[in-house]
Scaffold this motif. Structure first.
Motif, PDB file in Angstrom:
ATOM      1  N   ARG A   1       0.856  -1.354  -0.050  1.00  0.00           N
ATOM      2  CA  ARG A   1      -0.106  -0.124   0.052  1.00  0.00           C
ATOM      3  C   ARG A   1       0.906   1.178  -0.208  1.00  0.00           C
ATOM      4  NH1 ARG A   1      -4.931   1.228   4.143  1.00  0.00           N
ATOM      5  NH2 ARG A   1      -5.008   3.586   3.655  1.00  0.00           N
TER       6      ARG A   1
ATOM      7  N   GLN B   1     -15.636   8.402   2.245  1.00  0.00           N
ATOM      8  CA  GLN B   1     -16.986   9.485   1.893  1.00  0.00           C
ATOM      9  C   GLN B   1     -16.116  10.501   1.027  1.00  0.00           C
ATOM     10  OE1 GLN B   1     -20.147   9.169   1.817  1.00  0.00           O
ATOM     11  NE2 GLN B   1     -20.508  11.420   1.902  1.00  0.00           N
TER      12      GLN B   1
ATOM     13  N   GLY C   1      -8.590   0.378  -3.491  1.00  0.00           N
ATOM     14  CA  GLY C   1      -8.984   0.815  -2.252  1.00  0.00           C
ATOM     15  C   GLY C   1     -10.733   1.217  -2.465  1.00  0.00           C
TER      16      GLY C   1
ATOM     17  N   GLY D   1     -13.907   3.967  -0.645  1.00  0.00           N
ATOM     18  CA  GLY D   1     -14.221   5.275  -0.328  1.00  0.00           C
ATOM     19  C   GLY D   1     -15.079   6.252  -1.153  1.00  0.00           C
TER      20      GLY D   1
ATOM     21  N   GLU E   1     -12.372  -1.835  -3.192  1.00  0.00           N
ATOM     22  CA  GLU E   1     -13.069  -2.277  -1.839  1.00  0.00           C
ATOM     23  C   GLU E   1     -14.092  -1.355  -1.270  1.00  0.00           C
ATOM     24  OE1 GLU E   1      -9.558  -1.575   0.383  1.00  0.00           O
ATOM     25  OE2 GLU E   1      -8.620  -3.652  -0.563  1.00  0.00           O
ATOM     26  N   PRO E   2     -15.299  -1.264  -1.949  1.00  0.00           N
ATOM     27  CA  PRO E   2     -16.331  -0.252  -1.428  1.00  0.00           C
ATOM     28  C   PRO E   2     -16.912  -0.965  -0.241  1.00  0.00           C
ATOM     29  CG  PRO E   2     -17.084  -1.916  -3.233  1.00  0.00           C
ATOM     30  CD  PRO E   2     -15.764  -2.050  -3.273  1.00  0.00           C
TER      31      PRO E   2
ATOM     32  N   ARG F   1     -21.400   8.190  14.783  1.00  0.00           N
ATOM     33  CA  ARG F   1     -21.098   8.946  13.573  1.00  0.00           C
ATOM     34  C   ARG F   1     -21.510  10.489  13.835  1.00  0.00           C
ATOM     35  NH1 ARG F   1     -21.978   8.933   8.928  1.00  0.00           N
ATOM     36  NH2 ARG F   1     -20.002   9.152   8.075  1.00  0.00           N
TER      37      ARG F   1
ATOM     38  N   TYR G   1     -20.990   1.425   9.097  1.00  0.00           N
ATOM     39  CA  TYR G   1     -20.514   2.272  10.360  1.00  0.00           C
ATOM     40  C   TYR G   1     -21.309   2.589  11.388  1.00  0.00           C
ATOM     41  CZ  TYR G   1     -16.746   2.378   6.714  1.00  0.00           C
ATOM     42  OH  TYR G   1     -15.991   1.929   5.798  1.00  0.00           O
TER      43      TYR G   1
HETATM   44  N1  LLP Z   1     -10.425  -0.006   1.973  1.00  0.00           N
HETATM   45  C1  LLP Z   1      -9.629   0.351   2.851  1.00  0.00           C
HETATM   46  C2  LLP Z   1      -8.218  -0.073   3.018  1.00  0.00           C
HETATM   47  C3  LLP Z   1     -10.187   0.989   4.047  1.00  0.00           C
HETATM   48  O1  LLP Z   1      -9.616   1.634   4.875  1.00  0.00           O
HETATM   49  C4  LLP Z   1     -11.638   1.409   3.886  1.00  0.00           C
HETATM   50  C5  LLP Z   1     -12.266   2.475   5.035  1.00  0.00           C
HETATM   51  C6  LLP Z   1     -12.448   0.919   2.891  1.00  0.00           C
HETATM   52  C7  LLP Z   1     -11.855   0.325   2.093  1.00  0.00           C
HETATM   53  C8  LLP Z   1     -13.871   1.330   2.702  1.00  0.00           C
HETATM   54  O2  LLP Z   1     -14.119   2.555   2.592  1.00  0.00           O
HETATM   55  P1  LLP Z   1     -15.623   3.009   2.294  1.00  0.00           P
HETATM   56  O3  LLP Z   1     -15.858   2.675   0.709  1.00  0.00           O
HETATM   57  O4  LLP Z   1     -16.512   2.438   3.123  1.00  0.00           O
HETATM   58  O5  LLP Z   1     -15.605   4.480   2.436  1.00  0.00           O
HETATM   59  N2  LLP Z   1     -16.018   4.877  10.314  1.00  0.00           N
HETATM   60  C9  LLP Z   1     -15.922   6.178   9.416  1.00  0.00           C
HETATM   61  C10 LLP Z   1     -15.448   5.406   8.117  1.00  0.00           C
HETATM   62  C11 LLP Z   1     -13.993   4.930   8.294  1.00  0.00           C
HETATM   63  C12 LLP Z   1     -13.574   4.230   6.980  1.00  0.00           C
HETATM   64  C13 LLP Z   1     -12.178   3.283   7.233  1.00  0.00           C
HETATM   65  N3  LLP Z   1     -11.805   2.728   6.150  1.00  0.00           N
HETATM   66  C14 LLP Z   1     -17.219   6.546   9.150  1.00  0.00           C
HETATM   67  O6  LLP Z   1     -18.213   6.167   9.813  1.00  0.00           O
HETATM   68  O7  LLP Z   1     -17.522   7.616   8.305  1.00  0.00           O
END
Ligand code: LLP
Length: 426
Positions: free
Chosen positions: A149, A203, A237, A239, A273-274, A312, A373
Motif C-alpha cells: 500500500r 466518503q 481501495g 471510499g 473495496e467499497p 457518527r 459504520y
Molecule cells: N479499504 C480500506 C483500506 C479502508 O480503510 C476502507 C475504510 C475501505 C476500503 C472502505 O471505505 P468506504 O468505501 O466504506 O468509504 N467510520 C468512518 C469510516 C472509516 C473508513 C475506514 N476505512 C465513518 O463512519 O465515516
C-alpha cells in the motif's frame, strides 16, 4: 435509491412494516434491506464491468455474517482488516482466495492465521510487516501475494478523521520510499510482490483526489516495472461517497470511467473495496421517542437510540436524515429540535437543530443511512445492550443479531477472589 419507503402512511423496509417490526423486536434496532444491498452491489459491478476487476467488499462497514453471506452470494469477495474480520468473512462462506487482508498493524499471529486459512492476498503497509510476513510464509512453506500500500500524499478532501492518503497519515508507505520497499520485498523469500494498493480516504464526494492518486499509482507501476518488478494487480481501495443529506456524490459509473482513464491500460487485475457505497443506504436505525422536553433555549426529543448505537453524528459531525415511521401529514408545521439519546454526555446526539413534525412519547423515528459504520461501531457505554440487527428480504425478516442483555455483559466480568462474598482477606 433504497427500499425504505412509505406505504399506506407507514415506513416499510421492503414489504415489512416498521411499526410491527418494532413491536416484535423492541427498539432501538438496525434494519437492513437485502434488495438495497443487492442493488448497490449490482450498480458498482456494472460500473466496473468493462474492466478486469473484482469487488472485495470492505466488511468493516457492516460485518454481520448475514450481510456478508448476502453479498457473498452475489459474488463479492471481502476486504478484511483484522483476524476477527477474516473469521467473519470465512464463516459467511467467502472463499479464502477472494479475501484480501489489509491494515496497518497486522500481528504475526493474525498473519499466521490468515496463511493457515489460505488467505494469501496481503496488502502490506510497512517494512517490518514485509519482514514478518516473509517469516510467516516461510514457516508454512507458502508464498504470499503481496501488494504494497503506497501513500500518494493526496488530500481526499473528506472529514479529517477518515482521510488516509496524506503523508502525515499513518497509512501506507510514502511514494518516495516505495521503490526501495519493493526492492526490499523482492529480496525476501516467501513473497510474490505483484501489486500496488491505495486507499486515500472515505466518503469522497469529488473524483479529483482519486484521479490524482490513481494517476500517481499508474506512474508508480511504470517505475516499478522498469525496476524489474512484475506488477499484475492493483488494489484501488474504497471510499466512494454517498448521499446522507444534500451532498452530491459521483456515481459509480463516473468513478468507473475515471478508473479506466487512469489505470485501465496497465494490463492489471483491479480490486475494489467499497464499503459505505454498498451498505450505507441499505440500513436504518429505528428508535422510539422516550420524552419530548421543551427548554427555554431548545426542544429536545429524547429517543432510546444513542451515541453508543450510532456514533457518527458526534464523532464526525455526520448528518443522518431522520424521518418519522408514521408518515407526516402534509401541512403540519415542522418544529426545530435536537434528537438526543439517554446517555450522560452532551455529545450524545443523533441530530441537532433538526426540523421534524411534532413528536410524542412512543413515536418511532428512522435514522437513515445507518447501514455502514453503524452497528459495527456500537459500544455498550452506559451499560446499554447492543441493539439487534434485522435483515429484511421482501416480506420476510430475520433477526441476524439478537439484542445483547445486561447478563451477556456481566457474564464477561468477574470479581477477584478478595472481593468475593464472604472473603475477609483484605
Ligand atoms: N479499504 C480500506 C483500506 C479502508 O480503510 C476502507 C475504510 C475501505 C476500503 C472502505 O471505505 P468506504 O468505501 O466504506 O468509504 N467510520 C468512518 C469510516 C472509516 C473508513 C475506514 N476505512 C465513518 O463512519 O465515516
Amino acid at each position: 435509491m433504497d427500499h425504505f419507503q412509505y406505504r399506506n402512511g407507514e415506513l416499510h423496509a421492503e414489504g415489512v412494516a416498521l411499526g410491527a417490526l418494532a413491536e416484535a423486536v423492541g427498539t432501538p434496532f438496525f434494519c437492513y434491506s437485502t434488495a438495497t444491498l443487492a442493488r448497490h452491489y449490482k450498480v458498482f459491478e456494472d460500473a466496473i464491468a468493462g474492466l478486469n476487476a473484482g469487488i472485495c467488499y470492505a466488511i468493516k462497514a457492516n460485518s454481520n455474517i448475514a450481510v456478508l453471506a448476502t453479498l457473498g452470494r452475489l459474488g463479492a469477495g471481502a476486504d478484511v482488516v483484522s483476524g476477527g474480520e477474516m473469521v467473519r468473512a470465512l464463516e459467511a462462506g467467502i472463499a479464502p482466495d477472494k479475501i484480501v487482508f489489509s491494515g496497518v498493524g497486522k500481528t504475526r499471529d493474525e498473519l499466521d492465521r490468515a496463511l493457515a486459512a489460505g488467505v494469501t492476498h496481503i496488502n502490506v503497509e510497512s517494512y517490518p510487516e514485509l519482514d514478518i510476513l516473509s517469516a510467516a510464509s516461510q514457516a508454512t512453506g507458502q508464498t504470499a501475494d503481496v501488494a504494497i500500500r503506497v501513500n500518494p500524499d493526496v488530500d481526499a478532501k473528506t472529514h479529517e478523521k477518515i482521510s488516509t492518503g496524506r503523508k502525515e497519515d499513518k497509512f501506507g508507505i510514502d511514494l518516495a520510499l516505495a521503490r526501495d520497499a519493493y526492492r526490499h520485498a523482492a529480496e525476501l523469500p516467501g513473497l510474490n510482490v505483484c501489486g500496488v494498493a491505495m486507499h486515500i480516504g472515505s466518503q469522497l464526494t469529488d473524483l479529483t483526489p482519486y484521479r490524482e492518486a490513481y494517476t500517481r499509482m499508474a506512474e508508480m507501476v511504470g517505475v516499478l516495472r522498469a525496476d524489474g518488478h512484475e506488477i499484475t494487480h492493483l488494489d484501488m481501495g474504497g471510499g466512494l461517497g454517498i448521499t446522507y443529506g444534500d451532498e452530491v456524490a459521483p456515481t459509480p459509473a463516473e468513478y468507473g470511467t475515471m478508473v479506466a482513464e487512469t489505470v485501465g491500460n496497465l494490463g492489471c487485475r483491479l480490486t475494489f473495496e467499497p464499503g459505505r457505497m454498498i451498505a450505507g443506504n441499505a440500513g436504518i436505525l429505528v428508535t422510539r421517542v422516550i420524552f419530548v422536553k421543551q427548554g427555554t433555549a431548545k426542544r429536545f426529543c429524547i429517543v432510546d437510540g444513542a451515541m453508543n448505537d450510532l456514533i457518527r453524528p458526534t464523532l464526525y459531525s455526520a448528518h443522518h436524515e431522520i424521518v418519522p415511521v408514521t408518515e407526516q401529514q402534509s401541512g403540519v408545521d415542522l418544529l426545530e429540535m435536537d434528537v438526543v439519546g439517554p446517555i450522560c454526555e452532551t455529545g450524545d446526539y443523533i441530530a441537532k437543530d433538526r426540523a421534524l413534525p411534532p413528536l410524542d412519547s412512543g413515536d418511532l423515528l428512522a435514522v437513515r443511512t445507518a447501514g455502514a459504520y453503524g452497528a459495527v461501531m456500537a459500544s455498550t457505554y452506559n451499560t446499554r445492550p447492543l441493539a439487534p440487527e434485522i435483515l429484511v428480504d421482501g416480506d420476510d425478516y430475520a433477526v441476524i443479531r439478537r439484542r445483547f442483555t445486561v447478563q451477556d455483559m456481566l457474564a464477561l466480568e468477574s470479581l477477584p477472589p478478595w472481593l468475593e462474598s464472604g472473603s475477609t482477606t483484605r
